[in-house]
Structure formats: C-alpha cells, structure tokens
Enzyme design. Structure first.
Site, PDB file in Angstrom:
ATOM      1  N   GLY A  23      23.658  23.417  59.823  1.00  0.00           N
ATOM      2  CA  GLY A  23      24.132  24.761  60.070  1.00  0.00           C
ATOM      3  C   GLY A  23      25.629  24.955  59.982  1.00  0.00           C
ATOM      4  O   GLY A  23      26.124  26.082  60.091  1.00  0.00           O
ATOM      5  N   ASP A  25      29.439  25.347  58.575  1.00  0.00           N
ATOM      6  CA  ASP A  25      30.132  25.871  57.404  1.00  0.00           C
ATOM      7  C   ASP A  25      31.629  25.810  57.655  1.00  0.00           C
ATOM      8  O   ASP A  25      32.073  25.276  58.676  1.00  0.00           O
ATOM      9  CB  ASP A  25      29.655  27.280  57.045  1.00  0.00           C
ATOM     10  CG  ASP A  25      29.883  28.311  58.142  1.00  0.00           C
ATOM     11  OD1 ASP A  25      31.007  28.358  58.684  1.00  0.00           O
ATOM     12  OD2 ASP A  25      28.956  29.092  58.452  1.00  0.00           O
ATOM     13  N   TYR A  33      22.389  28.081  66.882  1.00  0.00           N
ATOM     14  CA  TYR A  33      21.580  29.191  66.401  1.00  0.00           C
ATOM     15  C   TYR A  33      20.953  29.888  67.607  1.00  0.00           C
ATOM     16  O   TYR A  33      20.316  29.245  68.442  1.00  0.00           O
ATOM     17  CB  TYR A  33      20.490  28.697  65.451  1.00  0.00           C
ATOM     18  CG  TYR A  33      20.961  28.444  64.034  1.00  0.00           C
ATOM     19  CD1 TYR A  33      22.318  28.433  63.707  1.00  0.00           C
ATOM     20  CD2 TYR A  33      20.050  28.219  63.011  1.00  0.00           C
ATOM     21  CE1 TYR A  33      22.747  28.212  62.409  1.00  0.00           C
ATOM     22  CE2 TYR A  33      20.464  27.986  61.708  1.00  0.00           C
ATOM     23  CZ  TYR A  33      21.813  27.984  61.412  1.00  0.00           C
ATOM     24  OH  TYR A  33      22.229  27.763  60.117  1.00  0.00           O
ATOM     25  N   LYS A 216      22.211  25.701  47.405  1.00  0.00           N
ATOM     26  CA  LYS A 216      23.554  26.209  47.727  1.00  0.00           C
ATOM     27  C   LYS A 216      24.366  25.164  48.475  1.00  0.00           C
ATOM     28  O   LYS A 216      23.854  24.473  49.351  1.00  0.00           O
ATOM     29  CB  LYS A 216      23.432  27.484  48.563  1.00  0.00           C
ATOM     30  CG  LYS A 216      24.760  28.198  48.824  1.00  0.00           C
ATOM     31  CD  LYS A 216      24.524  29.609  49.324  1.00  0.00           C
ATOM     32  CE  LYS A 216      24.026  29.662  50.751  1.00  0.00           C
ATOM     33  NZ  LYS A 216      23.780  31.055  51.200  1.00  0.00           N
ATOM     34  N   LYS A 218      27.925  24.507  50.780  1.00  0.00           N
ATOM     35  CA  LYS A 218      28.993  25.092  51.577  1.00  0.00           C
ATOM     36  C   LYS A 218      30.344  24.543  51.114  1.00  0.00           C
ATOM     37  O   LYS A 218      30.531  23.322  51.004  1.00  0.00           O
ATOM     38  CB  LYS A 218      28.792  24.773  53.063  1.00  0.00           C
ATOM     39  CG  LYS A 218      27.553  25.413  53.675  1.00  0.00           C
ATOM     40  CD  LYS A 218      27.683  26.924  53.764  1.00  0.00           C
ATOM     41  CE  LYS A 218      26.480  27.544  54.486  1.00  0.00           C
ATOM     42  NZ  LYS A 218      26.627  28.986  54.650  1.00  0.00           N
ATOM     43  N   ASP A 247      29.225  28.697  48.725  1.00  0.00           N
ATOM     44  CA  ASP A 247      29.412  29.630  49.839  1.00  0.00           C
ATOM     45  C   ASP A 247      30.634  29.223  50.647  1.00  0.00           C
ATOM     46  O   ASP A 247      30.636  28.169  51.293  1.00  0.00           O
ATOM     47  CB  ASP A 247      28.157  29.623  50.717  1.00  0.00           C
ATOM     48  CG  ASP A 247      28.232  30.606  51.881  1.00  0.00           C
ATOM     49  OD1 ASP A 247      29.238  31.325  51.991  1.00  0.00           O
ATOM     50  OD2 ASP A 247      27.269  30.653  52.672  1.00  0.00           O
ATOM     51  N   ASN A 249      32.029  31.107  53.127  1.00  0.00           N
ATOM     52  CA  ASN A 249      31.999  31.671  54.487  1.00  0.00           C
ATOM     53  C   ASN A 249      33.335  32.278  54.898  1.00  0.00           C
ATOM     54  O   ASN A 249      33.843  32.013  55.984  1.00  0.00           O
ATOM     55  CB  ASN A 249      31.536  30.639  55.507  1.00  0.00           C
ATOM     56  CG  ASN A 249      30.048  30.353  55.394  1.00  0.00           C
ATOM     57  OD1 ASN A 249      29.648  29.379  54.755  1.00  0.00           O
ATOM     58  ND2 ASN A 249      29.216  31.197  55.990  1.00  0.00           N
ATOM     59  N   GLU A 273      29.799  32.910  47.108  1.00  0.00           N
ATOM     60  CA  GLU A 273      29.418  33.740  48.256  1.00  0.00           C
ATOM     61  C   GLU A 273      30.540  33.833  49.290  1.00  0.00           C
ATOM     62  O   GLU A 273      31.196  32.828  49.588  1.00  0.00           O
ATOM     63  CB  GLU A 273      28.176  33.126  48.904  1.00  0.00           C
ATOM     64  CG  GLU A 273      27.600  33.878  50.076  1.00  0.00           C
ATOM     65  CD  GLU A 273      26.279  33.287  50.534  1.00  0.00           C
ATOM     66  OE1 GLU A 273      25.936  33.459  51.713  1.00  0.00           O
ATOM     67  OE2 GLU A 273      25.583  32.653  49.714  1.00  0.00           O
ATOM     68  N   GLU A 299      26.474  38.911  54.394  1.00  0.00           N
ATOM     69  CA  GLU A 299      26.131  38.222  55.639  1.00  0.00           C
ATOM     70  C   GLU A 299      26.922  38.764  56.817  1.00  0.00           C
ATOM     71  O   GLU A 299      26.385  38.927  57.911  1.00  0.00           O
ATOM     72  CB  GLU A 299      26.392  36.725  55.464  1.00  0.00           C
ATOM     73  CG  GLU A 299      26.231  35.897  56.729  1.00  0.00           C
ATOM     74  CD  GLU A 299      26.528  34.428  56.507  1.00  0.00           C
ATOM     75  OE1 GLU A 299      26.649  33.699  57.507  1.00  0.00           O
ATOM     76  OE2 GLU A 299      26.630  34.002  55.338  1.00  0.00           O
ATOM     77  N   ASP A 322      21.341  41.598  55.737  1.00  0.00           N
ATOM     78  CA  ASP A 322      20.510  40.816  56.655  1.00  0.00           C
ATOM     79  C   ASP A 322      20.019  41.730  57.774  1.00  0.00           C
ATOM     80  O   ASP A 322      20.818  42.319  58.498  1.00  0.00           O
ATOM     81  CB  ASP A 322      21.333  39.667  57.233  1.00  0.00           C
ATOM     82  CG  ASP A 322      20.532  38.688  58.070  1.00  0.00           C
ATOM     83  OD1 ASP A 322      19.468  39.076  58.595  1.00  0.00           O
ATOM     84  OD2 ASP A 322      20.979  37.534  58.220  1.00  0.00           O
ATOM     85  N   HIS A 349      20.641  37.407  53.197  1.00  0.00           N
ATOM     86  CA  HIS A 349      20.982  36.299  54.081  1.00  0.00           C
ATOM     87  C   HIS A 349      19.902  36.229  55.154  1.00  0.00           C
ATOM     88  O   HIS A 349      19.373  37.261  55.586  1.00  0.00           O
ATOM     89  CB  HIS A 349      22.350  36.544  54.729  1.00  0.00           C
ATOM     90  CG  HIS A 349      22.704  35.549  55.782  1.00  0.00           C
ATOM     91  ND1 HIS A 349      22.528  35.807  57.130  1.00  0.00           N
ATOM     92  CD2 HIS A 349      23.210  34.293  55.696  1.00  0.00           C
ATOM     93  CE1 HIS A 349      22.928  34.754  57.826  1.00  0.00           C
ATOM     94  NE2 HIS A 349      23.341  33.822  56.990  1.00  0.00           N
ATOM     95  N   GLY A 351      19.459  35.201  58.654  1.00  0.00           N
ATOM     96  CA  GLY A 351      19.704  34.836  60.036  1.00  0.00           C
ATOM     97  C   GLY A 351      18.418  34.672  60.828  1.00  0.00           C
ATOM     98  O   GLY A 351      18.401  34.044  61.886  1.00  0.00           O
ATOM     99  N   GLU A 376      16.692  32.959  50.511  1.00  0.00           N
ATOM    100  CA  GLU A 376      17.273  31.789  51.158  1.00  0.00           C
ATOM    101  C   GLU A 376      16.253  31.112  52.077  1.00  0.00           C
ATOM    102  O   GLU A 376      15.496  31.776  52.788  1.00  0.00           O
ATOM    103  CB  GLU A 376      18.504  32.237  51.965  1.00  0.00           C
ATOM    104  CG  GLU A 376      19.280  31.121  52.617  1.00  0.00           C
ATOM    105  CD  GLU A 376      20.552  31.620  53.268  1.00  0.00           C
ATOM    106  OE1 GLU A 376      21.500  30.827  53.370  1.00  0.00           O
ATOM    107  OE2 GLU A 376      20.610  32.810  53.663  1.00  0.00           O
TER     108      GLU A 376
END
Length: 409
Positions: A23, A25, A33, A216, A218, A247, A249, A273, A299, A322, A349, A351, A376
């Site tokens: 998780g 980035d 999460y 993908k 990061k 991505d 972020n 992204e 996102e 999202d 995205h 989530g 995704e």
C-alpha cells in the site's frame, strides 16, 4: 412490496494496518487502510452498508460527520428516498452547518460518500439485486433523479443528461455481453513504493501467471534514477506487449514532472498517474502540452466541480473518479456522464478494493456506453469482505449477491 424504512444510521471506524510495504506510495509511506462506514438500520433485517476510504488517522472525524448527516435520511422509505435522491443529496452536501468546512471536500464530503453509498446498497438489497443490475435496469428518468446537477447546468444540465442516456439505449443488449466474461483488471500491487526491486520483479511474474497483462508501478522517488531503473525493470520483465502505468501520487512539482515524463515516455506507458498536485489544473495542462503523455487523475480530486474543470481543460486522458472519495455513487454517476460527453474513459481508482467499482464499471459500459478499459485490482483486504471480488485470469467476474458488495466480516 412492503415499505423498508430507514430507522437509524450509525457509523463505525474500521482500520486495517498493512505490512511489509504493501500500500505504500511516494506520499503515503506507512498507510493504514481504513473505512468510515455508514450502517443504515431498517424495520427489516436489511442493513445498508456504505464505505468512505481513508488512511487511518482522521477516520473518526469522518465517522462523526456520518453520525450528523444521517439525520437527513432517517425515517425515510428507501423507495421514496431514491425516487428523488438528487434532492436529498443536495440537502446533505449543502447542509449549512457543514458547508463552511468544505464545501464538497474533505471530511464532510467523505462522510457524504459513506451515507450515499449506504443508501444505494440498501436500495439494491431491497430489490434483491446486485447494484450493477439495479442501475442498468433503471429508466433514464429514474437514474437522473438520483443526481444533483447543481453547478453542472453550464456543461451538463439534467435535460441533456437524460437525452444522453436515452441515446445510449441502442446497443445495451450488445454491450451486456461483458457480463459473460467479466471486466478486465490491472494489478496495482506489483510495485508498491517500499517494495525492493527484487520484490517487484517477483510480483510481475506472479501477476502474469494470474492472467494480468496490465500492471502499475509506484514512482515519485527523491532520486529520479530509482524510478527510471524500476520502470525499465517492469517493461523488460512484462514485455513490450504488456500495458504498464506509472503512478507518482502527486509527488512531483511541474518542472520535475516534465523532466521525468520525457524519460518515462520512452517506455511507452499507458498513462502517468497523478504527476503533480491534484488541484493544479493548469500544471496538468502544461505537462500534457510539453510531454504529450497521457495523464490519469482523479484519486484525489474531491468533487464534481474540480472534475468538471479538469475535463474542460483537455489535459485528462483517463478519469479515475472513486465512489468512496467523491460524494458516493450518485456523484460518481454524474461525473461519469460528463466524462462520456467529453469522451474521456472512466478507469476508477479503487479505494473500495474494487468491491463497489466492479458494479460501476459494468453500469458505465452497458448503460452509458463507456469503453471497456481496465479496473484496478488491490488484493490486500480481500479476506475482510463477506463477498469479495472474484478475479479469474485477470478479470473481475460479475458479482451476483444483492447490494454493492460492501459488507465487511
């Protein structure tokens, strides 16, 4: 059909710490999460469950806002509520005691997402159908009545949205063939930011063995050389035929984004992204003009107005709205309709870990006639859901249980 009345709405703060770099980035190095959950108790055994996604700290604030917003829908019959849901949505999003804190962004808008999603979940359960079928079976008139067109009057008034939906009625039967094979996914978990190069290489091979042809990585490292080395690693192992995305972020400023996107472009990415600050429309326009890379974003775009501005600007190649980030399913549908008008594919995205969006991409394709692109896939919370999304040979199989697949164990 007997009435199903929403007696009370409550919130719950649910968090899932991740381990071993999962998780991570360029911005969120140690994510937790978390879901701020809205539960709608009824006069039956049905419970509507709605999710908003956070990364742990602050989750309780969203729950507190949920407990306030549910007063707008308590005591309502679910069919009466959803027949004019756009009106109730506007009342919640414009609540005068909360609007100063947004408007339409941050903690209060995340809370709205949870409440709205709980309403749609309960509606589908009350009709004993999965969310995708509920939405597909709605008439264009019933569908637009669930939406709030405030501040869209200049780009997509209600009458135009209704016309758009009616125009897409032709071809629904053909587009429903997607239900036979499911919706294609891409693997986002091959290349989390804190994973070693060796772990990334191992994950690429595992993803390909599972049937994924899209994945993908990061990026957004302090040293661009690390990003470029790892990006080349993905392309080399996955092969020229693979679809790969990068991505950042939101980590780069505009000059950095321009420089590194010129380099990443050599690897033929499907998109780059969130290359820079998510509110900076003009920076994204400049980046697109100077590099000609395809930009995916959404996102961290908080509401329909900023989405509207990004679409009007011409810099958005892929729309990553999202439903657990903006104001729930209702706002997701409105943004999808505008995206159709601007001919921008919607690639959400997730989530929600794909639980809700596996329904929404089917609706987007069958009803709105969005192209089939990718959805995704993030597997880390799969064992937390009562009805987890099923992925076979790189595709999301069509969910069959009533509701939006958001119930947790």
């Amino acid at each position: 059909m007997s009435q199903i009345i929403i007696l009370k709405g409550t919130s719950s703060d649910t968090r899932f710490p991740l381990e071993n770099g999962a998780g991570s980035d360029a911005v969120h190095l140690t994510p937790i999460y978390a879901y701020a959950i809205c539960n709608l108790q009824t006069n039956t055994n049905l419970v509507g469950t709605g999710l908003a996604f956070t990364l742990g700290t602050g989750n309780k604030l969203v729950c507190d806002a949920i407990d306030y917003l549910v007063k707008h829908i308590e005591g309502k019959d679910i069919e009466d509520l959803m027949a004019d849901f756009g009106t109730y949505y506007k009342a919640m999003s414009d609540d005068p005691n909360f609007r100063w804190l947004g408007p339409h962004k941050g903690v209060v808008h995340l809370a709205l997402a949870a409440v709205v999603n709980a309403c749609f979940d309960l509606w589908a359960k009350s009709r004993q159908v999965p969310l995708w079928k509920l939405l597909i079976d709605l008439s264009p008139e019933a569908l637009v009545n669930t939406l709030d067109f405030s501040f869209y009057e200049d780009v997509l008034p209600k009458e135009e949205a209704l016309t758009l939906l009616k125009q897409q009625q032709n071809g629904i039967n053909e587009r429903s063939n997607i239900l036979k094979d499911g919706y294609p996914g891409y693997d986002t978990s091959i290349g989390w930011f804190n994973y070693s190069d060796e772990k990334v290489a191992e994950n690429i091979k595992k993803a390909m063995d599972k049937g994924f042809t899209a994945m993908k990585l990061k990026v957004g490292s302090k040293e661009a050389s690390r990003d470029l080395r790892r990006a080349e690693l993905v392309r080399t192992i996955a092969g020229d035929a693979a679809t790969i995305m990068f991505d950042a972020n939101q980590q780069w400023n505009l000059p950095q984004a321009i420089d590194i996107c010129h380099e990443l472009k050599k690897l033929n990415p499907y998109w780059v992204e969130e290359p820079t600050h998510p509110d900076d429309v003009f920076a994204h326009v400049e980046l697109a003009n100077q590099t000609n890379v395809k930009i995916a974003l959404g996102e961290h775009v908080p509401n329909k107005i900023i989405f509207k501005n990004f679409m009007q600007s011409g810099c958005m190649s892929f729309n990553q709205v999202d439903a657990v980030r903006v104001g729930g399913v209702s706002e997701f549908i409105l943004i999808s309709l505008l995206s159709k008008k601007f001919n921008i594919p919607v690639v959400p995205h997730v989530g929600d870990m794909g639980q809700i969006h596996q329904h929404l991409v089917l609706f987007n394709h069958i009803t709105i006639n969005h192209p089939v692109v990718l959805l995704e896939h993030i597997p880390h919370l799969r064992d937390k859901f009562k009805h987890p999304a099923i992925i076979e040979n790189g595709r999301y199989l069509v969910p069959q249980e009533p509701g939006m697949s958001s119930d947790l164990l």
